[in-house]
Design a protein around this motif. Structure first.
Motif, PDB file in Angstrom:
ATOM      1  N   ASN A   1     -26.080 -12.509 -58.854  1.00 25.61           N
ATOM      2  CA  ASN A   1     -26.791 -13.135 -57.742  1.00 25.61           C
ATOM      3  C   ASN A   1     -27.783 -12.174 -57.088  1.00 25.61           C
ATOM      4  O   ASN A   1     -27.716 -11.873 -55.905  1.00 25.61           O
ATOM      5  N   LEU A   2     -28.700 -11.680 -57.922  1.00 27.81           N
ATOM      6  CA  LEU A   2     -29.623 -10.669 -57.438  1.00 27.81           C
ATOM      7  C   LEU A   2     -30.688 -11.294 -56.575  1.00 27.81           C
ATOM      8  O   LEU A   2     -31.247 -12.325 -56.903  1.00 27.81           O
ATOM      9  N   SER A   3     -30.976 -10.651 -55.467  1.00 22.71           N
ATOM     10  CA  SER A   3     -32.096 -11.117 -54.653  1.00 22.71           C
ATOM     11  C   SER A   3     -33.383 -10.525 -55.215  1.00 22.71           C
ATOM     12  O   SER A   3     -33.368  -9.688 -56.107  1.00 22.71           O
ATOM     13  N   ASP A   4     -34.487 -10.953 -54.673  1.00 28.01           N
ATOM     14  CA  ASP A   4     -35.764 -10.454 -55.190  1.00 28.01           C
ATOM     15  C   ASP A   4     -35.923  -8.965 -54.955  1.00 28.01           C
ATOM     16  O   ASP A   4     -36.549  -8.271 -55.742  1.00 28.01           O
ATOM     17  N   ARG A   5     -35.325  -8.496 -53.870  1.00 28.18           N
ATOM     18  CA  ARG A   5     -35.464  -7.058 -53.601  1.00 28.18           C
ATOM     19  C   ARG A   5     -34.742  -6.252 -54.662  1.00 28.18           C
ATOM     20  O   ARG A   5     -35.226  -5.228 -55.129  1.00 28.18           O
TER      21      ARG A   5
END
Lengths: 100, 256
Positions: free
Chosen positions: B151-155
């Protein structure tokens, strides 16, 4: 029939693409997918030569390669999950310390 | 519906159509030898009659003989291979170039389907089915599960940094092109001993299974044990609270 060199050329292309992916990309998930590309490139070469020599042993070897690649992908992703829980990142530049 | 979904569905439909259409020449070749269709007879699935294949002059002058079409010209089988190879090439580059790993995973799924089509063209029917079932059906599903789990965020995905990295990437792609060119030109295009048609029953489940359970029985059993070890290892490592044993001399804290 398709000349065997075409199978080999496509295999070389896939292998180099996978190699570039492993070396250049910094996201560990993309690196693991590029490793799958490497394995599929060699599988394609094996199948191409099996057709060249009409030898079914090549297909058996390709079957083993697929099985081993699946096992390796599972274990690699498990390790990645464990590493992610520790470093909170999948960016390879931040996963820099071996010792806990 | 977003245009990305439309493109994804169009690519899926095209790839599946190509993969299943490539069954036709192998089905023509798999007939018993008495009524075997000549290789390249590709009735109706692709509208390239064999007679017109000879009309395409093999490139002896003019364009370089990189993709020299050989003695029979552009048969249906070769056209199918070229189409599948084009799809595979573009999508493999997409695997490593997409920034979001989900896009790369979807591109890799289509690469596997197209590879299965190429395997069918090479009369490797069993391997093609195993490729779809295991690689596209299990390994990539596992990849997508893990990508969703992280669940990686864009950052956290990471931005491609710097002109140097992009320049190196372009150089690598240039090396790729050069290697592909040499791969295409350095090998003989019609190898001496390659068969025009594979023997009947080549690459079917029966022939591969016969070899697998007689000649390759020991590796087969060992692969079973390997898969068991891999399953146990994967479940153990990814358990919450799993800590490998620490060395007593290091003075670190105990394991959880």
């Amino acid at each position: 029939m398709v000349p065997t060199s075409w199978y080999l050329a496509l295999s070389v292309f896939l292998f180099v693409v996978g190699l570039i992916g492993v070396i250049v990309r910094r996201n560990a998930l993309v690196v693991l997918m590029a490793v799958e590309l490497l394995l599929n490139a060699s599988n394609l070469a094996i199948v191409g030569f099996a057709r060249h020599h009409a030898d079914v042993n090549g297909h058996v070897i390709a079957f083993f390669v697929i099985a081993v690649a699946a096992a390796e992908a599972a274990v690699g992703l498990a390790i990645l999950i464990h590493v992610f829980r520790h470093f909170r990142s999948v960016h390879l530049d931040e996963i820099s310390e071996l010792k806990n | 519906m977003q245009p990305r979904d439309l493109i994804a569905r169009a690519c899926a439909a095209l790839t599946l159509a190509l993969a299943f259409a490539s069954f036709a020449p192998s089905a023509a070749n798999a007939q018993p030898t008495g009524s075997a269709a000549p290789p390249g007879a590709f009735a109706g699935a692709v509208g390239v009659p064999p007679a017109a294949g000879g009309a395409l002059v093999p490139a002896s002058d003019g364009p370089p003989a990189v993709v020299a079409l050989g003695d029979a010209g552009l048969t249906g089988e070769k056209l199918m291979f070229l189409l599948l190879a084009l799809v595979i090439g573009v999508l493999a580059l997409g695997v490593i170039l997409f920034r979001n790993p989900i896009n790369g995973a979807v591109a890799l799924i289509f690469v596997f389907f197209s590879l299965a089509g190429v395997y069918v063209l090479a009369s490797a029917h069993f391997v093609a089915v195993i490729q779809v079932l295991v690689y596209a059906g299990a390994v990539m599903v596992l990849f997508i599960f893990v990508i969703m789990l992280l669940n990686l965020s864009d950052r956290e995905l990471g931005v491609a940094k710097g002109k140097l990295l992009k320049a190196l990437g372009l150089l690598a792609l240039g090396v790729l092109g050069i290697l592909t060119y040499f791969g295409l030109t350095s090998l003989p295009e019609a190898p001496l001993n390659a068969l025009a048609e594979t023997p009947p029953g080549f690459g079917t489940v029966k022939s591969v299974g016969t070899n697998l359970f007689t000649h390759w029985l020991l590796p087969f059993e060992i692969i079973g044990v390997l898969l068991l070890v891999a399953v146990v290892g994967a479940v153990t490592i990814s358990r919450r609270g799993y800590q490998p044993k620490k060395d007593a001399r290091s003075g670190e804290g105990g394991s959880t």
